[in-house]
Motif scaffolding. Structure first.
Motif, short mmCIF file in Angstrom:
data_model
loop_
_atom_site.label_atom_id
_atom_site.label_comp_id
_atom_site.label_asym_id
_atom_site.label_seq_id
_atom_site.Cartn_x
_atom_site.Cartn_y
_atom_site.Cartn_z
N ALA A 3 0.83 -1.21 0.00
CA ALA A 3 0.00 0.00 0.00
C ALA A 3 0.86 1.26 0.00
CB ALA A 3 -0.91 0.00 1.23
N ASP A 4 0.27 2.37 -0.44
CA ASP A 4 0.93 3.66 -0.41
C ASP A 4 0.81 4.30 0.97
OD1 ASP A 4 1.70 3.62 -3.10
OD2 ASP A 4 -0.23 4.44 -3.77
N ALA A 5 1.71 5.26 1.23
CA ALA A 5 1.73 5.96 2.51
C ALA A 5 0.88 7.22 2.48
CB ALA A 5 3.17 6.32 2.87
N TYR A 6 0.07 7.39 3.52
CA TYR A 6 -0.62 8.66 3.77
C TYR A 6 -0.34 9.00 5.24
CZ TYR A 6 -4.57 11.95 4.39
OH TYR A 6 -5.36 13.05 4.68
N VAL A 7 0.64 9.86 5.46
CA VAL A 7 1.06 10.26 6.80
C VAL A 7 0.35 11.55 7.17
CG1 VAL A 7 3.01 10.96 8.23
CG2 VAL A 7 3.30 9.12 6.55
N ASN A 8 -0.21 11.59 8.39
CA ASN A 8 -0.87 12.80 8.86
C ASN A 8 0.03 13.52 9.85
OD1 ASN A 8 -4.40 13.02 8.83
ND2 ASN A 8 -3.04 14.72 9.29
N GLY A 9 0.40 14.76 9.53
CA GLY A 9 1.33 15.52 10.36
C GLY A 9 0.66 16.24 11.50
N ASN A 10 1.48 16.62 12.49
CA ASN A 10 1.02 17.26 13.71
C ASN A 10 1.09 18.78 13.58
OD1 ASN A 10 0.69 18.30 16.31
ND2 ASN A 10 1.95 16.72 17.29
N VAL A 11 -0.06 19.41 13.43
CA VAL A 11 -0.15 20.87 13.41
C VAL A 11 -0.64 21.38 14.77
CG1 VAL A 11 -1.33 22.87 12.40
CG2 VAL A 11 -0.48 21.04 10.93
N GLY A 12 -1.53 20.62 15.39
CA GLY A 12 -2.16 21.08 16.63
C GLY A 12 -1.19 21.31 17.77
N SER A 13 -0.25 20.38 18.00
CA SER A 13 0.70 20.54 19.10
C SER A 13 2.15 20.43 18.63
CB SER A 13 0.45 19.46 20.18
OG SER A 13 0.77 18.16 19.68
N GLY A 14 2.34 20.37 17.31
CA GLY A 14 3.68 20.22 16.77
C GLY A 14 4.20 21.51 16.15
N THR A 15 5.48 21.49 15.82
CA THR A 15 6.12 22.67 15.23
C THR A 15 6.38 22.46 13.75
OG1 THR A 15 8.37 21.87 15.65
CG2 THR A 15 7.28 23.10 17.43
N VAL A 16 6.63 23.56 13.07
CA VAL A 16 7.01 23.50 11.66
C VAL A 16 8.29 22.68 11.50
CG1 VAL A 16 7.80 24.84 9.70
CG2 VAL A 16 5.86 25.64 11.03
N GLN A 17 9.25 22.91 12.38
CA GLN A 17 10.52 22.19 12.29
C GLN A 17 10.31 20.69 12.46
OE1 GLN A 17 13.53 23.51 15.04
NE2 GLN A 17 14.95 21.85 14.52
N GLU A 18 9.45 20.30 13.40
CA GLU A 18 9.18 18.88 13.63
C GLU A 18 8.61 18.23 12.37
OE1 GLU A 18 6.79 16.11 16.91
OE2 GLU A 18 6.21 18.21 16.63
N MET A 19 7.69 18.93 11.72
CA MET A 19 7.09 18.39 10.51
C MET A 19 8.11 18.32 9.38
SD MET A 19 3.62 19.64 8.53
CE MET A 19 2.59 19.26 9.95
N GLN A 20 8.90 19.37 9.22
CA GLN A 20 9.90 19.37 8.16
C GLN A 20 10.90 18.23 8.35
OE1 GLN A 20 12.46 22.79 8.14
NE2 GLN A 20 13.36 22.31 6.17
N GLU A 21 11.34 18.04 9.57
CA GLU A 21 12.33 16.99 9.83
C GLU A 21 11.76 15.60 9.63
OE1 GLU A 21 15.34 19.27 12.94
OE2 GLU A 21 13.75 17.98 13.75
N TRP A 22 10.47 15.42 9.89
CA TRP A 22 9.84 14.11 9.67
C TRP A 22 9.82 13.78 8.17
CZ3 TRP A 22 4.20 12.47 11.34
CH2 TRP A 22 4.15 11.08 11.49
N VAL A 23 9.43 14.77 7.37
CA VAL A 23 9.41 14.57 5.92
C VAL A 23 10.83 14.25 5.42
CG1 VAL A 23 8.93 15.65 3.69
CG2 VAL A 23 7.38 16.03 5.63
N GLU A 24 11.82 14.96 5.92
CA GLU A 24 13.23 14.71 5.54
C GLU A 24 13.66 13.32 5.97
OE1 GLU A 24 17.60 16.29 6.96
OE2 GLU A 24 15.96 17.76 6.85
N TYR A 25 13.32 12.93 7.17
CA TYR A 25 13.67 11.60 7.70
C TYR A 25 13.10 10.50 6.83
CZ TYR A 25 14.25 7.90 11.28
OH TYR A 25 14.60 6.75 11.97
N ILE A 26 11.87 10.69 6.37
CA ILE A 26 11.19 9.65 5.59
C ILE A 26 11.69 9.59 4.16
CG2 ILE A 26 8.94 9.03 4.58
CD1 ILE A 26 7.65 10.09 7.19
N THR A 27 11.90 10.74 3.52
CA THR A 27 12.03 10.76 2.05
C THR A 27 13.39 11.14 1.50
OG1 THR A 27 11.25 13.06 1.90
CG2 THR A 27 9.56 11.33 1.86
#
Length: 518
Positions: free
Chosen positions: A155-179
């Motif tokens: 199956a393909d990946a659909y990852v849901n990021g944390n905007v409510g309690s997360g930071t922009v940096q946290e989201m950016q680093e997750w995308v970098e870590y994965i891809t």
């Protein structure tokens, strides 16, 4: 064969009104019992939109026993597993060609901090799932385990990021870590944790239910926040990440209007959530042992999906007339009161033939809106709400909803076929073509009485056919761990093909798919 005008009262209309009226005639066939059967004209030579396979997506949240026990049992479990992922669930999901799995939420996504779920399992931080049951989780199922599940299922990946309690940096680093394949702190960290090769992340959701559990935001505020966060969801490969904005809850048309007005050029898709309810959110009813009126009230709630998609699409058309932005229905399905004796926060419910009706009708609606609906994710995959599968220890059963997805897998990435003629009351259908075959799926959601439907495929030379059915003998027919085959997919024979016409006699409370080969 007899013919009847569409509306006999037309004869009394003024000439001006008559000019506007469509006087196409509708054909009817009268069988020997006097019952009327509509003939559906199937226009196989007319091109239609593609039914995206991602409409058949699944949703797996850290909620109840969906992830832990349902998907993840751990490497040391006696239940057969592959690096902790239980294999009976994997094989069942492969059977229905699951195309995409949304994770880690849901409401859980906006309190999930991905760095807690990587590295040696004994070093991972435990967390309290405040949304769902207040249980403590050990974070043994994280990013690496999720992508391993996808690999096993295909199956393909659909990852849901944390905007409510997360930071922009946290989201950016997750995308970098994965891809990211190259040298970088996040990519190197991923390699240290055992994944030399980066993963492909096809879809990414920027926040979830930001109007509610994801932050209780106003649409204008969220739209600006979306524009900021999605800027840092970088495309590290030549396969761009499909970025999904948080869309409205049910009929919140103002939310759709404001978010599209402010952020449409920056999104690839926008979500919509709608659950089928018997009597609203404050009076959830049981999944079994229900009266006849609750059969139809749930179905009426499910059928509202068509109105919602139509009205939201109209708003989207104002800001996206070329339909570049996809409508992503990433939470849908039946929602009942929990089963007696279970944790109320785990949302564990039984799944009956009534839910099979909801699944069939909803998938048909998605097909009819295939030019706008590009993905959907039923809630949820295992042990939660309208699940595909239920598990109990080392046992697993397939639900009636699972079997509908098995029937409908022939429509994945097929071309929707246009038809002329409407289904009778309490019936519905969908028709598609792919690889030289036509798939006809029909549902009879009467609680008693068979229905006959005829499909005229004069433009398609039928050479062979096969068919399957899912049916119940009572309104709450369902499978249990003691008897797992009460509702199952079986061979269907009550149809005939003659002179390129398909006639189907469908029992009450049933769904069937007939595959016609050219």
């Amino acid at each position: 064969m007899f013919f009847k005008k569409e509306n006999q009262s037309d004869m009394n209309e003024s000439k001006k009104d008559i000019k506007k009226k469509d006087f196409r005639i509708k054909p009817y066939i009268y069988d020997f019992k006097g019952a009327i059967t509509m003939t559906i004209r199937v226009l196989t030579n007319k091109e239609g939109p593609q039914i995206s396979k991602h409409i058949y997506g699944q949703f797996a949240e850290h909620l109840g026993r969906c992830i832990y026990e349902g998907v993840w049992v751990g490497e040391d479990s006696d239940i057969p597993n592959n690096k902790g992922i239980r294999l009976d669930v994997v094989e069942a999901l492969k059977q229905i060609n699951v195309p995409v799995i949304r994770w880690p939420g849901g409401c859980f996504a906006d309190e999930y901090h991905w760095k807690d779920g990587i590295g040696p399992k004994e070093d991972r931080k435990t967390i309290v799932n405040t949304h769902w049951g207040g249980v403590t989780e050990n974070n043994h199922f994280g990013t690496h385990e999720y992508f391993h599940l996808l690999e096993l299922v295909g199956a393909d990946a659909y990852v849901n990021g944390n905007v409510g309690s997360g930071t922009v940096q946290e989201m950016q680093e997750w995308v970098e870590y994965i891809t990211f394949e190259g040298e970088s702190p996040m990519a190197n960290w991923r390699k240290e944790n055992g994944s030399e090769k980066a993963w492909e992340m096809k879809f990414f959701g920027v926040g979830n239910e930001s109007w509610g559990c994801g932050g209780n935001m106003r649409p204008e505020y969220y739209a600006d926040l979306y524009r900021r966060y999605r800027t840092y969801v970088r495309n590290y490969t030549d396969k761009p990440v499909y970025k999904i904005a948080c869309g409205p809850n049910v009929d919140d048309y103002n939310w759709m209007e404001q978010v599209m007005k402010i952020a449409a050029p920056y999104m690839d898709g926008i979500s919509l959530h709608h659950y089928s309810l018997v009597d609203g959110w404050t009076n959830k009813r049981p999944a079994t042992n229900f009266p006849e009126k609750e059969w139809f009230s749930l179905i009426d709630s499910a059928k509202k999906m068509d109105e919602l998609i139509t009205k939201h699409s109209t708003i989207m058309d104002k800001y996206d007339p070329d339909k570049r932005v996809g409508l992503i229905v990433d939470e849908w399905g039946s929602w009942f009161s929990v089963e007696n004796g279970t944790n109320p926060g785990f949302l564990y419910q039984q799944n009956t033939i009534r839910d099979a009706m909801v699944a069939s009708l909803t998938l048909n609606i998605f097909h009819r809106h295939a030019n706008r609906v590009k993905m959907a994710n039923i809630a949820q995959m295992v042990n939660v709400l309208q699940a595909m599968l239920l598990t109990e220890g080392d046992k697993m059963i397939k639900t009636p909803t699972y079997h509908v997805f098995d029937l409908y897998k022939h429509h994945q990435d097929a071309e929707l076929i246009d038809t002329y003629g409407e289904a009778k009351t309490n019936t519905d259908f969908t028709v598609s073509k792919k690889d030289g075959q036509v798939a006809v799926s029909v549902v009879n959601y009467n609680i008693d009485g068979t229905e006959e439907m005829e499909f005229d495929l004069s433009d398609f030379d039928i050479s062979d056919s096969e068919a399957w059915i899912v049916a119940g003998d009572k309104m709450d027919a369902h499978n249990t761990f003691e008897n797992s085959e009460v509702v199952a997919k079986t061979e269907f024979k009550d149809f005939s093909v003659e002179n390129n016409k398909l006639t189907v006699t469908l029992p009450a409370m049933s769904v069937a798919t007939i595959l016609l080969k050219g």
